[in-house]
Scaffold this active site. Structure first.
Site, mmCIF file in Angstrom:
data_model
loop_
_atom_site.group_PDB
_atom_site.id
_atom_site.type_symbol
_atom_site.label_atom_id
_atom_site.label_comp_id
_atom_site.label_asym_id
_atom_site.label_seq_id
_atom_site.Cartn_x
_atom_site.Cartn_y
_atom_site.Cartn_z
ATOM 1 N N PRO A 1 1.809 9.115 -2.030
ATOM 2 C CA PRO A 1 2.492 8.873 -3.367
ATOM 3 C C PRO A 1 3.507 9.906 -3.642
ATOM 4 C CG PRO A 1 0.064 9.524 -3.671
ATOM 5 C CD PRO A 1 0.274 9.137 -2.130
ATOM 6 N N GLY B 1 8.428 -1.823 2.871
ATOM 7 C CA GLY B 1 9.284 -0.818 2.776
ATOM 8 C C GLY B 1 9.683 -0.249 1.518
ATOM 9 N N LEU C 1 1.323 4.944 1.124
ATOM 10 C CA LEU C 1 0.567 5.818 2.036
ATOM 11 C C LEU C 1 0.602 7.100 1.616
ATOM 12 C CD1 LEU C 1 2.117 4.201 5.522
ATOM 13 C CD2 LEU C 1 -0.246 3.684 4.484
ATOM 14 N N GLU D 1 14.579 1.338 0.200
ATOM 15 C CA GLU D 1 15.930 0.710 -0.422
ATOM 16 C C GLU D 1 15.587 0.128 -2.037
ATOM 17 O OE1 GLU D 1 18.385 0.047 1.687
ATOM 18 O OE2 GLU D 1 17.471 0.373 3.494
ATOM 19 N N ARG E 1 0.761 -1.376 0.140
ATOM 20 C CA ARG E 1 0.107 0.144 0.077
ATOM 21 C C ARG E 1 0.877 1.275 -0.099
ATOM 22 N NH1 ARG E 1 -3.986 1.481 5.165
ATOM 23 N NH2 ARG E 1 -5.142 3.085 4.193
#
Length: 754
Positions: free
Chosen positions: A638, A704, A636, A707, A634
Site C-alpha cells: 500500500p 497495474g 501488494l 497509469e 490486490r
C-alpha cells in the site's frame, strides 16, 4: 523487516531506497568503463529539406581537426545500417528509416552527425563547430496542414511516408480497436440532451529526472550496451536488426532507470549511433543526451484534436456516443495516441462510433506517455460527461452511476472484477461530494472562487509472458531475476515480497535482480503490466522452488525433516545451511504465459474528486484537495501503491495546468520553457483502494497501477474550474489567460427547452 507470512500487503520500503538516497545507486551514466570516450550529437535546425553534401564534408573536416576529436560520423561515412522488419515498425514507434542513411531532414532535432572525442568537453566544443547548410522544403507542422494539403508520394520505399491514415489497433493489441462502431443512432425526437464539443491537448514531454544515456562497448563481434531503457528484450531485438548482428552477440544492461514515463520504452536512434561509433573507434563510447535533446530524441505525447458527441434521454441515459480523434506522428515512424479506447466501454451506450486519424507531420516521432490514450482521451470524454450532466440538470456523479456499464461493451465479455460503484460511493463520502452546490460560482473563500470536480479513471489490466531465474546459494540465500526493469516504481520491492511469500522465506533471505538481457526475457515495463506479468513468473518460480525444497527436505535421509509431512515443514525456520545444501537442485528457470484472457475483460477503475481555488484577478488555479479511490485488484504494497497514485495525480495536474512543448509555429524551433509541477503545487491527498484481488488475470490477483493515477485527472481539474468559475475550458493546458477571461453566463438549456 516483515516475516514471510506478512510480506505481501505490508507497506514495505523500497529495497533499493537507501542506495538511492545515499548516492550508491548507479544509473547508466554512472557506469565506469576503462578507456571510455565521449560522443555528442549534432542535430538539424530545420523541419524539412536536405542538408548539403558540401556543408557536411567541410563541417566534418573542420570538426575533425578540433582538439581531442577521434571520429566524426555523418551520412557520408556512416556504415550501412539495416532496415527494420515490418513487424517491428508497422504498429510500434520504431523508425523505418535508419539514422544517417540519407541527406533528407524530416524534423527539427534529427541527428545529423556524431562527434567522438577524448572528453565530453572536447566533444561538445567540437560539435558546436558544425555549420550545416540546408535546402529547405515546405514543412507540414500540424495535422490540419496535412489534411488540407495534397499527399506527397512516399520516399525510400516507404521508409518516409506522408499524408494521413486510419490505424486499425493500438500497438500489438489487436483487440484494442482504434476504429469501432456498434448499434444505431437514436432518432432525433428521442434525443433530449446533447453535447457536441471539441477538445484539444498539446504536445507533452516526458521530462524524467535521468537523462537518456548510453555506453556502447565492443569485444570482437560482441556488443555490450548500457542504456536507460525499460524494454531490454525489444531494444536487443531492434538494435541487433539495425546492426545486422545476431541477438546473442548483444547484451543490454539497465539495472536502474531514473524515471521514464514512456520515453525509455523503445530503441531511439542515439543508441544505434553510439554502437556504430564505438565500433568505428574501437573504444567504449558514452553518449548522454542533453535536456534540450530529450525533447526531440526520445518521444513525446502528440497533440490531439478530439470531437465528442453525447446524446441522452430525459432520464440522463446515454443513447449515443461518438468520439473522433485526430493526432500526429512523424514521417518516419508509426504512432497513434489512442484517445478513444476508453470511450468504447466506460459508459453504457447502445450506439457508439470511435475513430482515429493520424497525420504524418515534420516533427520527431511520438510514443507512449503515462496513460497513453486514456490521459488525453478521458479529458475529452469526462469533460463532455460533465457538460451533459449540467445540461440535463443531473449531478455529475449521479449521471455516471446511471450509465454504469456492467460488462465490457467492446468485447461483450464480463469484467473479471469491477468495483467502480464502490469507488464512487467511497470517494463521494470521503470528499463530501453530496454537499456540493450544483450551480457554478456558488463557492468562494478568501476572495477567490472555489470549485469541486470529479472524473472517472480507468486503464486496462494487462499481462504478457515472462521468465524468471532462481539461483540458490550455498548460504541459503535465494535470488530471483528477470530481464525487467526498476524504473523507480518499486518493482524490485514487490517482486521480493511476492517471492518471500511464495517460498515461505523471510524477505532478508530473498532478493530480486533486474536489468540484464541475460536474465530470462520479460516485456517492456509499461502499460501497467509489470507486476502482473513478471509477478506471475516470480510467483511460479517461487512456488516451484518451495515444492522442490519440501521434496528434498522430506526425502533426503540426511535431512532433519526426513520422512516428515511436507505440509508441516516451516520453511522460514529452516536453517540457511539446510537450504544451501540443495543449491544445485534449487537453481533453475521458470516462467509464466499470458494466462487465459479469452472469457473475461480485465480493466482497472477508479474515481478522482478535487477541489480548486481560482483567483480570476491573477489567473491562478490552485488544486488544494484531492480524493482518489482506485480498484486495481490486490494491493501488494500500500505504501508504494499510494505513492504511485500520488505521482500519477501530480503528473495529470501538470498536464492540466502547465505542460506543453513550446515551439515556433513557423520554424518548429523550440522556444520558451517547459513547466512541470513542484511541491508547491501538491494538493492534500486522500488516496485509498478497493482491495479486491483479481485472480482472473494472474495468480497474485493484481492489476497495474502505474497509469491509472493520471487518467481522468485533467478532466477532474477542468470540471472543478468550471464549477468555480462557470467557464467551460476545453483546451489543455488551462492557462492564466483562460482564467482571466471575464465570466459571461452561458445558456445551458437544451434546444427544446429554449
Amino acid at each position: 523487516m516483515p516475516t514471510a507470512s506478512e510480506s505481501v500487503g505490508r507497506p514495505v520500503s523500497r529495497v533499493e531506497g537507501v542506495d538511492k538516497v545515499t548516492g550508491r545507486a548507479h544509473y547508466t551514466a554512472d557506469v565506469a568503463v576503462p578507456g571510455l570516450v565521449h560522443a555528442v550529437l549534432v542535430q538539424s535546425e530545420i523541419p524539412h529539406g536536405h542538408v548539403t553534401e558540401d556543408s557536411l564534408r567541410s563541417g566534418a573536416d573542420r570538426v575533425g581537426r578540433a582538439p581531442g576529436v577521434l571520429h566524426v560520423l555523418t551520412p557520408l561515412n556512416c556504415p550501412e545500417l539495416k532496415v527494420l522488419p515490418d513487424e517491428l515498425t508497422y504498429d510500434l514507434p520504431l523508425e523505418r528509416r535508419p539514422p544517417l542513411s540519407d541527406l533528407t531532414v524530416q524534423y527539427v532535432g534529427q541527428h545529423m552527425a556524431v562527434v567522438v572525442a577524448d572528453s565530453l568537453e572536447n566533444a561538445t566544443g567540437a560539435a558546436s563547430l558544425f555549420e550545416l547548410t540546408y535546402q529547405a522544403a515546405p514543412a507540414l507542422l500540424n495535422a490540419a496542414a496535412v489534411l488540407a494539403a495534397p499527399t506527397a508520394p512516399d520516399e525510400k520505399g516507404g521508409q518516409i511516408r506522408h499524408g494521413s491514415y486510419r490505424p486499425d489497433h493500438f500497438v500489438k493489441l489487436e483487440e484494442e480497436k482504434l476504429q469501432d462502431q456498434r448499434g444505431v443512432a437514436p432518432l432525433p425526437e428521442s434525443a433530449v440532451t446533447r453535447v457536441d464539443a471539441r477538445y484539444t491537448t498539446p504536445r507533452n514531454a516526458h521530462y524524467p529526472i535521468e537523462l537518456s544515456a548510453t555506453i556502447a562497448q565492443w569485444d570482437g563481434d560482441h556488443l555490450t550496451i548500457h542504456d536507460s531503457t525499460r524494454w531490454i528484450a525489444g531494444e536487443r531485438m531492434a538494435l541487433a536488426a539495425y546492426l545486422g548482428i545476431p541477438e546473442d552477440h548483444l547484451r543490454i544492461l539497465s539495472p536502474l532507470v531514473g524515471g521514464a514515463f514512456g520515453s525509455k520504452s523503445f530503441l531511439w536512434m542515439h543508441v544505434v549511433l553510439c554502437a556504430v561509433v564505438a565500433r568505428e573507434v574501437q573504444r567504449p563510447v558514452k553518449l548522454v543526451l542533453t535536456r534540450d535533446q530529450m525533447f526531440t530524441s526520445t518521444g513525446h505525447r502528440p497533440r490531439t484534436h478530439q470531437e465528442v458527441t453525447l446524446i441522452a434521454d430525459g432520464d440522463g441515459h446515454i443513447g449515443s456516443t461518438e468520439h473522433h480523434t485526430v493526432t500526429e506522428t512523424s514521417t518516419v515512424a508509426h504512432f497513434c495516441e489512442p484517445a478513444g479506447l476508453s470511450t468504447r466501454f466506460l459508459y453504457q451506450s447502445a450506439h457508439l462510433v470511435v475513430s482515429h486519424r493520424t497525420a504524418r507531420i515534420n516533427a520527431p516521432t511520438p510514443c507512449f506517455m503515462r496513460g497513453p490514450g486514456e490521459a488525453p482521451g478521458l479529458f475529452a470524454l469526462e469533460v463532455a460527461i460533465d457538460e451533459l450532466a449540467e445540461r440535463a440538470h443531473i449531478d455529475p456523479l449521479d449521471l455516471r452511476i446511471r450509465n454504469h456499464a456492467d460488462l465490457d461493451q467492446a468485447s461483450g465479455k464480463p469484467w473479471s472484477g469491477k468495483h467502480l460503484l464502490d469507488c464512487y460511493a467511497q470517494g463521494a463520502q470521503r470528499f463530501g461530494w453530496r454537499d456540493r452546490p450544483a450551480a457554478p460560482r456558488s463557492l468562494q473563500r478568501g476572495g477567490v472562487q472555489v470549485g469541486w470536480g470529479m472524473a472517472t479513471a480507468t486503464y486496462p489490466g494487462r499481462r504478457m509472458p515472462a521468465g524468471c531465474r532462481v539461483l540458490t546459494s550455498a548460504d541459503g540465500h535465494v535470488e530471483f531475476s528477470s530481464a525487467t526493469h526498476e524504473v523507480g516504481t518499486g518493482v524490485r520491492t514487490v517482486m521480493t515480497q511476492v517471492a518471500a511469500d511464495a517460498t515461505g522465506l523471510p524477505m532478508h533471505r530473498v532478493s530480486f535482480l533486474s536489468g540484464d538481457s541475460e536474465f530470462p526475457a520479460a516485456p517492456y515495463s509499461g502499460a501497467s503490466q509489470t507486476t502482473a506479468t513478471v509477478g506471475s513468473a516470480v510467483f511460479a518460480a517461487a512456488t516451484e522452488w518451495k515444492r522442490r525444497l519440501l521434496v528434498l527436505l522430506t526425502e533426503d535421509p540426511d535431512s532433519p525433516y526426513f520422512g516428515a509431512d511436507p505440509a508441516g515443514v516451516d520453511i522460514a525456520a529452516c536453517a540457511p545451511a539446510a537450504v544451501g545444501a540443495f543449491a544445485d537442485q534449487l537453481t533453475f528457470v521458470a516462467g509464466s504465459d499470458a494466462g487465459d484472457q479469452s472469457a473475461q475483460a480485465f480493466q482497472s477503475f477508479g474515481v478522482h474528486f478535487c477541489e480548486v481555488e481560482v483567483d480570476e484577478h491573477l489567473g491562478r488555479a490552485s488544486v488544494i484537495r484531492w480524493v482518489a479511490v482506485m480498484d486495481c485488484g490486490r494491493v501488494l504494497n500500500p505504501k508504494l501503491a499510494r505513492n504511485q497514485v500520488m505521482g500519477g495525480i501530480t503528473f495529470g495536474l501538470g498536464m492540466a495546468l502547465l505542460e506543453q512543448v513550446p515551439d515556433d509555429d513557423r520554424t518548429a524551433l523550440p522556444i520558451g520553457e517547459y513547466y512541470v509541477p513542484t511541491h508547491a503545487d501538491r494538493p492534500e491527498f486522500d488516496i485509498s483502494f478497493v482491495d479486491a484481488p483479481d485472480y482472473g488475470l494472474d495468480p497474485i490477483g493484481v492489476r497495474g497501477i502505474g497509469e491509472i493515477g493520471t487518467c481522468g485527472v485533467p478532466a477532474a481539474i477542468a470540471n472543478a474550474i468550471h464549477h468555480a468559475t462557470g467557464k467551460r475550458l476545453r483546451d489543455l493546458p488551462i492557462t492564466l489567460e483562460d482564467l482571466m477571461i471575464p465570466y459571461r453566463p452561458a445558456d445551458t438549456r437544451s434546444p427544446d427547452e429554449r
